[in-house]
Design a protein around this motif. Structure first.
Motif, PDB file in Angstrom:
ATOM      1  N   ASP A   1       0.767  -1.083  -0.343  1.00  0.00           N
ATOM      2  CA  ASP A   1      -0.440   0.167   0.140  1.00  0.00           C
ATOM      3  C   ASP A   1       0.715   1.005  -0.021  1.00  0.00           C
ATOM      4  O   ASP A   1       1.927   1.549   1.012  1.00  0.00           O
ATOM      5  N   ASP A   2       1.002   1.794  -1.165  1.00  0.00           N
ATOM      6  CA  ASP A   2       1.549   2.957  -1.353  1.00  0.00           C
ATOM      7  C   ASP A   2       1.325   4.436   0.280  1.00  0.00           C
ATOM      8  O   ASP A   2       2.651   4.931   0.223  1.00  0.00           O
ATOM      9  N   ARG A   3       0.592   4.133   1.014  1.00  0.00           N
ATOM     10  CA  ARG A   3       0.359   4.673   2.176  1.00  0.00           C
ATOM     11  C   ARG A   3       1.496   4.642   3.099  1.00  0.00           C
ATOM     12  O   ARG A   3       1.932   5.138   4.171  1.00  0.00           O
ATOM     13  N   GLN A   4       1.943   3.235   2.907  1.00  0.00           N
ATOM     14  CA  GLN A   4       3.078   2.148   4.103  1.00  0.00           C
ATOM     15  C   GLN A   4       4.395   2.805   3.226  1.00  0.00           C
ATOM     16  O   GLN A   4       5.372   2.720   4.195  1.00  0.00           O
ATOM     17  N   ASN A   5       4.551   3.416   2.628  1.00  0.00           N
ATOM     18  CA  ASN A   5       5.949   3.829   1.529  1.00  0.00           C
ATOM     19  C   ASN A   5       6.734   5.348   2.298  1.00  0.00           C
ATOM     20  O   ASN A   5       5.868   6.320   2.032  1.00  0.00           O
ATOM     21  N   TYR A   6       7.448   5.641   2.941  1.00  0.00           N
ATOM     22  CA  TYR A   6       8.529   6.836   3.279  1.00  0.00           C
ATOM     23  C   TYR A   6       8.467   8.216   2.147  1.00  0.00           C
ATOM     24  O   TYR A   6       8.582   8.930   2.406  1.00  0.00           O
ATOM     25  N   LEU A   7       8.677   7.151   1.205  1.00  0.00           N
ATOM     26  CA  LEU A   7       9.726   7.770  -0.317  1.00  0.00           C
ATOM     27  C   LEU A   7       8.899   8.575  -0.522  1.00  0.00           C
ATOM     28  O   LEU A   7       8.119   7.456  -2.326  1.00  0.00           O
ATOM     29  N   ARG A   8       8.594   9.550  -0.109  1.00  0.00           N
ATOM     30  CA  ARG A   8       7.511   9.933  -1.317  1.00  0.00           C
ATOM     31  C   ARG A   8       8.001  11.153  -1.987  1.00  0.00           C
ATOM     32  O   ARG A   8       7.151  10.789  -3.233  1.00  0.00           O
ATOM     33  N   ASP A   9       9.281  11.413  -2.522  1.00  0.00           N
ATOM     34  CA  ASP A   9      10.166  11.608  -3.562  1.00  0.00           C
ATOM     35  C   ASP A   9      11.885  11.083  -3.466  1.00  0.00           C
ATOM     36  O   ASP A   9      12.104  11.248  -2.818  1.00  0.00           O
ATOM     37  N   LEU A  10      12.517  11.601  -4.647  1.00  0.00           N
ATOM     38  CA  LEU A  10      13.562  11.010  -4.732  1.00  0.00           C
ATOM     39  C   LEU A  10      14.552  11.786  -2.983  1.00  0.00           C
ATOM     40  O   LEU A  10      15.179  11.534  -2.609  1.00  0.00           O
ATOM     41  N   THR A  11      13.924  12.877  -3.202  1.00  0.00           N
ATOM     42  CA  THR A  11      14.664  13.919  -2.140  1.00  0.00           C
ATOM     43  C   THR A  11      14.658  13.138  -0.808  1.00  0.00           C
ATOM     44  O   THR A  11      15.478  13.582   0.498  1.00  0.00           O
ATOM     45  N   TYR A  12      13.463  12.631  -0.776  1.00  0.00           N
ATOM     46  CA  TYR A  12      13.459  11.580   0.789  1.00  0.00           C
ATOM     47  C   TYR A  12      14.810  10.410   0.452  1.00  0.00           C
ATOM     48  O   TYR A  12      14.956  10.117   2.116  1.00  0.00           O
ATOM     49  N   LEU A  13      14.916   9.829  -0.277  1.00  0.00           N
ATOM     50  CA  LEU A  13      15.599   8.968  -0.036  1.00  0.00           C
ATOM     51  C   LEU A  13      16.699   9.872  -0.770  1.00  0.00           C
ATOM     52  O   LEU A  13      17.885   9.411   0.670  1.00  0.00           O
ATOM     53  N   VAL A  14      17.477  10.876  -0.470  1.00  0.00           N
ATOM     54  CA  VAL A  14      18.955  11.440  -0.112  1.00  0.00           C
ATOM     55  C   VAL A  14      19.197  12.177   0.862  1.00  0.00           C
ATOM     56  O   VAL A  14      20.294  11.720   1.525  1.00  0.00           O
TER      57      VAL A  14
END
Length: 206
Positions: free
Chosen positions: A37-50
């Motif tokens: 479920d995408d609501r369980q995903n913290y990586l909302r865009d690449l800047t979160y991964l950075v």
């Protein structure tokens, strides 16, 4: 109040409980073992991964800022790297928990080999160490985690990896002492205690 998350600037990321960058990457998803479920995903865009890379010491502050600016200038490329990260994260989770299919493990191995190929060994005032070649690439935001994962997969700490048995969790952490059971006793541990108490109360009713 115990929570699953922290705030870094204006970004919400999972609380850092894994003890290793590769585990923290896997923990950017909750609900392992459940349908995605995408609501369980913290990586909302690449800047979160950075930001996660900088938080875990994989990217310097200057390098992270350069990648964040680059992601803003190249939104499609940033979206492609993020999609690759989310897809590969599931394969990495399986590899770290010893549940890989041969195809899934090969995808992880190939991604790690590709990430390694973009590095070179240098020596400076900090001594010999690996760096990524050339100008910062958006792929570096994932590559740095893959390189870290390769060290964990082939090192002694691989046997210390545990998955939280909490409901709708599955977060990974290093359990060097062998005594840790939950990602956070104050969260998943307490939820389990409350659920067990409620179950006993129901069974005790006439």
């Amino acid at each position: 109040m115990a929570t699953w998350w922290i705030t870094v600037g204006d970004r919400v990321l999972p609380k850092q409980i894994g003890g290793h960058p590769a585990l923290e990457l896997c923990n950017t998803r909750s609900g392992w073992g459940e349908p995605y479920d995408d609501r369980q995903n913290y990586l909302r865009d690449l800047t979160y991964l950075v930001t996660l890379g900088e938080l875990n010491g994989l990217l310097s502050h200057d390098r992270a800022n350069t990648l964040i600016r680059k992601a803003s200038r190249e939104p499609q490329a940033a979206s492609d790297v993020l999609a690759s990260t989310v897809s590969l994260r599931a394969d990495l989770y399986d590899a770290l928990t010893g549940r890989s299919t041969s195809a899934g493990f090969r995808r992880v191995a190939d991604a790690i080999a590709e990430a390694r190929s973009r590095q070179e060994l240098v020596s400076d005032s900090d001594g010999p160490h690996w760096v990524f070649k050339g100008r910062p690439s958006l792929k570096e935001s994932l590559d740095c985690f893959l390189v870290a994962a390769s060290d964990l997969l082939t090192g002694q700490r691989f046997s210390q990896i545990e998955g939280c048995p909490g409901s709708d969790c599955g977060w990974l952490f290093l359990n060097g002492s062998g005594r840790r059971r939950w990602c956070q006793m104050a969260v998943c541990g307490n939820r389990a205690k409350q659920a067990a108490y409620a179950d006993r109360s129901r069974q005790a009713q006439p």
